[in-house]
Design a protein around this motif. Structure first.
Motif, PDB file in Angstrom:
ATOM      1  N   LYS A 199       0.825  -1.211   0.000  1.00 44.61           N
ATOM      2  CA  LYS A 199       0.000   0.000   0.000  1.00 44.61           C
ATOM      3  C   LYS A 199       0.861   1.263   0.000  1.00 44.61           C
ATOM      4  O   LYS A 199       0.461   2.296  -0.537  1.00 44.61           O
ATOM      5  N   LEU A 200       2.046   1.176   0.584  1.00 45.33           N
ATOM      6  CA  LEU A 200       2.967   2.319   0.566  1.00 45.33           C
ATOM      7  C   LEU A 200       3.706   2.406  -0.766  1.00 45.33           C
ATOM      8  O   LEU A 200       3.793   3.478  -1.370  1.00 45.33           O
ATOM      9  N   TYR A 201       4.243   1.283  -1.214  1.00 43.50           N
ATOM     10  CA  TYR A 201       5.036   1.245  -2.452  1.00 43.50           C
ATOM     11  C   TYR A 201       4.232   0.534  -3.545  1.00 43.50           C
ATOM     12  O   TYR A 201       4.575  -0.549  -3.995  1.00 43.50           O
ATOM     13  N   ARG A 202       3.155   1.154  -3.971  1.00 43.81           N
ATOM     14  CA  ARG A 202       2.174   0.438  -4.795  1.00 43.81           C
ATOM     15  C   ARG A 202       2.660   0.142  -6.202  1.00 43.81           C
ATOM     16  O   ARG A 202       2.074  -0.694  -6.889  1.00 43.81           O
ATOM     17  N   HIS A 203       3.705   0.822  -6.670  1.00 46.12           N
ATOM     18  CA  HIS A 203       4.200   0.569  -8.023  1.00 46.12           C
ATOM     19  C   HIS A 203       5.461  -0.289  -8.035  1.00 46.12           C
ATOM     20  O   HIS A 203       6.190  -0.313  -9.021  1.00 46.12           O
ATOM     21  N   THR A 204       5.734  -0.984  -6.943  1.00 48.62           N
ATOM     22  CA  THR A 204       6.954  -1.791  -6.870  1.00 48.62           C
ATOM     23  C   THR A 204       6.684  -3.286  -7.010  1.00 48.62           C
ATOM     24  O   THR A 204       7.620  -4.082  -7.046  1.00 48.62           O
ATOM     25  N   LEU A 205       5.415  -3.679  -7.111  1.00 47.78           N
ATOM     26  CA  LEU A 205       5.078  -5.105  -7.172  1.00 47.78           C
ATOM     27  C   LEU A 205       5.297  -5.684  -8.564  1.00 47.78           C
ATOM     28  O   LEU A 205       5.017  -5.030  -9.573  1.00 47.78           O
ATOM     29  N   ASN A 206       5.776  -6.913  -8.602  1.00 48.70           N
ATOM     30  CA  ASN A 206       5.700  -7.746  -9.784  1.00 48.70           C
ATOM     31  C   ASN A 206       4.643  -8.807  -9.479  1.00 48.70           C
ATOM     32  O   ASN A 206       4.872  -9.713  -8.672  1.00 48.70           O
ATOM     33  N   VAL A 207       3.476  -8.651 -10.084  1.00 49.55           N
ATOM     34  CA  VAL A 207       2.311  -9.448  -9.708  1.00 49.55           C
ATOM     35  C   VAL A 207       2.337 -10.788 -10.433  1.00 49.55           C
ATOM     36  O   VAL A 207       1.914 -10.914 -11.572  1.00 49.55           O
ATOM     37  N   ARG A 208       2.914 -11.764  -9.787  1.00 46.94           N
ATOM     38  CA  ARG A 208       2.892 -13.142 -10.259  1.00 46.94           C
ATOM     39  C   ARG A 208       3.019 -14.048  -9.040  1.00 46.94           C
ATOM     40  O   ARG A 208       3.665 -13.698  -8.052  1.00 46.94           O
TER      41      ARG A 208
ATOM     42  N   PRO B  59      11.048  -9.585 -16.854  1.00 49.47           N
ATOM     43  CA  PRO B  59      10.755  -9.508 -18.290  1.00 49.47           C
ATOM     44  C   PRO B  59      11.984  -9.826 -19.154  1.00 49.47           C
ATOM     45  O   PRO B  59      13.121  -9.848 -18.676  1.00 49.47           O
ATOM     46  N   ASP B  60      11.713 -10.070 -20.425  1.00 46.50           N
ATOM     47  CA  ASP B  60      12.746 -10.222 -21.459  1.00 46.50           C
ATOM     48  C   ASP B  60      13.654 -11.429 -21.243  1.00 46.50           C
ATOM     49  O   ASP B  60      14.815 -11.435 -21.678  1.00 46.50           O
ATOM     50  N   GLY B  61      13.154 -12.465 -20.556  1.00 44.91           N
ATOM     51  CA  GLY B  61      13.930 -13.688 -20.402  1.00 44.91           C
ATOM     52  C   GLY B  61      14.998 -13.649 -19.331  1.00 44.91           C
ATOM     53  O   GLY B  61      15.876 -14.519 -19.299  1.00 44.91           O
ATOM     54  N   TYR B  62      14.947 -12.676 -18.423  1.00 45.55           N
ATOM     55  CA  TYR B  62      15.924 -12.601 -17.319  1.00 45.55           C
ATOM     56  C   TYR B  62      15.370 -13.294 -16.074  1.00 45.55           C
ATOM     57  O   TYR B  62      14.176 -13.209 -15.776  1.00 45.55           O
TER      58      TYR B  62
ATOM     59  N   LYS C 296      11.960  -3.301 -14.933  1.00 45.54           N
ATOM     60  CA  LYS C 296      10.662  -3.272 -15.612  1.00 45.54           C
ATOM     61  C   LYS C 296       9.593  -3.997 -14.791  1.00 45.54           C
ATOM     62  O   LYS C 296       9.897  -4.769 -13.889  1.00 45.54           O
ATOM     63  N   VAL C 297       8.335  -3.735 -15.159  1.00 47.78           N
ATOM     64  CA  VAL C 297       7.220  -4.372 -14.475  1.00 47.78           C
ATOM     65  C   VAL C 297       7.078  -5.808 -14.968  1.00 47.78           C
ATOM     66  O   VAL C 297       6.920  -6.056 -16.176  1.00 47.78           O
ATOM     67  N   GLY C 298       7.181  -6.765 -14.054  1.00 52.60           N
ATOM     68  CA  GLY C 298       7.009  -8.165 -14.378  1.00 52.60           C
ATOM     69  C   GLY C 298       5.654  -8.665 -13.937  1.00 52.60           C
ATOM     70  O   GLY C 298       5.006  -8.070 -13.072  1.00 52.60           O
ATOM     71  N   GLY C 299       5.216  -9.767 -14.514  1.00 53.74           N
ATOM     72  CA  GLY C 299       3.923 -10.315 -14.136  1.00 53.74           C
ATOM     73  C   GLY C 299       2.783  -9.571 -14.797  1.00 53.74           C
ATOM     74  O   GLY C 299       2.927  -8.973 -15.864  1.00 53.74           O
ATOM     75  N   VAL C 300       1.614  -9.557 -14.153  1.00 58.06           N
ATOM     76  CA  VAL C 300       0.428  -8.902 -14.693  1.00 58.06           C
ATOM     77  C   VAL C 300       0.556  -7.402 -14.518  1.00 58.06           C
ATOM     78  O   VAL C 300       0.902  -6.912 -13.440  1.00 58.06           O
ATOM     79  N   LYS C 301       0.295  -6.675 -15.569  1.00 62.07           N
ATOM     80  CA  LYS C 301       0.374  -5.212 -15.505  1.00 62.07           C
ATOM     81  C   LYS C 301      -0.711  -4.663 -14.589  1.00 62.07           C
ATOM     82  O   LYS C 301      -1.857  -5.084 -14.640  1.00 62.07           O
TER      83      LYS C 301
END
Length: 487
Positions: free
Chosen positions: A74-83, A310-313, A478-483
């Motif tokens: 909730k504090l760092y809401r743009h730091t998640l990789n949702v998977r 992302p990108d195979g890493y 980059k954002v990984g998982g579901v956008k």
């Protein structure tokens, strides 16, 4: 009463979160960090929203990590990789999958209760779908399905995430069922970008990067912090300065004991040096879950962890002494000093980095460790330099994962987090203690919530720049998982 001046030594995830917490409330904050930017330290890749990576920790620690993780999201809401994360028990392991079930039910119930109490706590998907079990037969069926394209993955079907796992894993090497759990990823680069961007907008927070604290002295119920510019190539005492603060927060990470020694506040702790490895796998362009193959820590069959980007890493952990752990990687405090002393060669790694041979040998071992379960991963290559650093653990239990803060006197706190998700809870406990001691009152402050107003686009741009500056692939930023939604 005037607003207290808070001094924070250390700009890692702990110190930076505390700086953001107090600065957004309008308090005067000074934060000191040796590195060129905030949150520039050891690898962070996993939110630990339930602690299922660790069989050895208690249910109480799991619930604590769950609550802290929700608040962190909730504090760092743009730091998640949702998977989600797959938890598998190999046949060679002494444990049984069934041993995980009672704890999973306890965590699921706790998550459901938290969501019922406050709907905004639903940040890990539906509580009803917190985890799902898969038999061997179910995985064999999924292996026959077509791998979803990354852009088509909705995140609504847990089965979609299991398709690449079912297709590439040697299913004969596992015990069943296999667990899929809603433990997400955490981007250290987007987290770093968030705190750097937010604190830039708060004039009441003075950020001293590339700055070395050289000493701390008590003075009339206050603290004098002495500091100077830090340049590894010019270790000369130049431009020594000092500032006086009302409250001192020691967030020095593995060097926390150094400050304890300065202020004569002894504390028992461990320090452990660990590393993770960056790899690239051409076959890995599909949307992968994180994958954990359980194993006994410190043995040749230690846990194997595959973290997708992302990108195979992929980032790899192997909890053996020749991959993530090190034979002489744990140091203890002594009666003479609260600061554990790591071997010189590991300290040199922290300061100067790794040579190419060291990087190649351990990354190759990490790839081979993973390939015993995912055979085609043997074709993976080195994708970048290792992520590494030393981690403090308060007390003497090396398996402790849920830890936050300790106090010595009315105006000195040590942030002793082991996991990133504990940082905000530690800051809140410091606030409570400050109020109890009369250091912190309801001042005529002007709180600002700048971190929540940051947009994903600006965070992402800054995160990619930080990754480049630190010589890592920008895929890790980059954002990984579901956008997620960009608002």
């Amino acid at each position: 009463m005037a607003s207290p001046h808070i001094g924070i030594i250390g700009g890692g995830i702990a110190g930076s979160t505390a700086a953001l917490h107090f600065a957004e409330q309008g308090l005067q904050v000074s934060i000191f960090e040796q590195g060129p930017s905030l949150v520039d330290g050891p690898p962070i890749c996993h939110l630990h929203a339930g602690g299922n990576l660790y069989r050895e920790i208690s249910e109480q620690q799991c619930i604590q990590l769950l609550k802290e993780s929700i608040d962190t999201v909730k504090l760092y809401r743009h730091t998640l990789n949702v998977r989600p994360t797959v938890i598998a028990v190999p046949i060679q392991d002494q444990g049984q999958p069934e041993e995980l079930f009672p704890r999973l039910q306890v965590i699921k119930k706790a998550y459901k209760t938290l969501v019922e109490k406050d709907p905004t706590n639903q940040v890990l998907g539906s509580p009803e779908h917190y985890f799902k079990l898969y038999s061997k037969e179910a995985l064999l069926k999924l292996a026959q399905q077509e791998t979803p394209e990354p852009d088509s993955l909705s995140g609504k079907s847990l089965d979609e995430w299991m398709i690449p796992f079912a297709q590439h894993t040697d299913l004969e090497k596992l015990k069943y069922p296999v667990v899929l759990v809603q433990e997400y990823g955490l981007s250290v680069f987007r987290l770093s970008a968030t705190v750097n961007l937010a604190l830039e907008q708060l004039p009441n927070c003075q950020v001293y990067t590339q700055t070395q604290v050289t000493g701390v002295e008590a003075q009339d119920k206050k603290w004098t912090i002495r500091y100077q510019p830090y340049d590894i190539n010019q270790p000369i005492d130049l431009h020594q300065q000092a500032t006086t603060v009302d409250y001192l927060i020691n967030a020095s990470g593995y060097k926390t004991g150094v400050v304890d020694d300065w202020v004569d506040k002894p504390r028992s702790r461990l320090v452990e040096f660990k590393a993770a490895y960056v790899t690239h796998w051409d076959t890995g362009s599909a949307m992968w879950p994180e994958v954990i193959f359980h194993g006994e820590r410190g043995t040749p069959q230690g846990m194997a962890q595959l973290t997708p980007y992302p990108d195979g890493y992929f980032q790899l952990h192997g909890m053996t002494e020749d991959i993530t752990l090190f034979e002489d990687g744990v140091a203890h405090s002594t009666e003479e000093s609260s600061q554990p002393k790591l071997p010189v060669h590991l300290v040199n790694k922290i300061i100067h980095g790794w040579n190419e041979e060291q990087q190649t040998i351990r990354t190759d071992k990490a790839i081979n460790h993973m390939a015993q379960f995912i055979p085609s991963f043997a074709s993976a290559t080195i994708g970048g330099k290792p992520l590494f650093g030393a981690q403090q653990v308060p007390g003497t239990d090396i398996t402790l994962r849920a830890a936050s803060v300790s106090f010595a006197g009315d105006n000195y706190a040590r942030m002793e987090i082991v996991k990133a998700s504990s940082a905000l809870e530690a800051a809140r406990q410091i606030e409570d203690q400050m109020r109890e001691c009369g250091v912190y009152d309801d001042f005529s402050l002007a709180p600002k919530n700048v971190s929540s107003e940051l947009k994903i686009e600006q965070i992402l741009a800054t995160a990619c720049t930080l990754a480049e500056q630190r010589h890592y692939p920008i895929a890790l930023a980059k954002v990984g998982g579901v956008k997620q939604d960009s608002d």
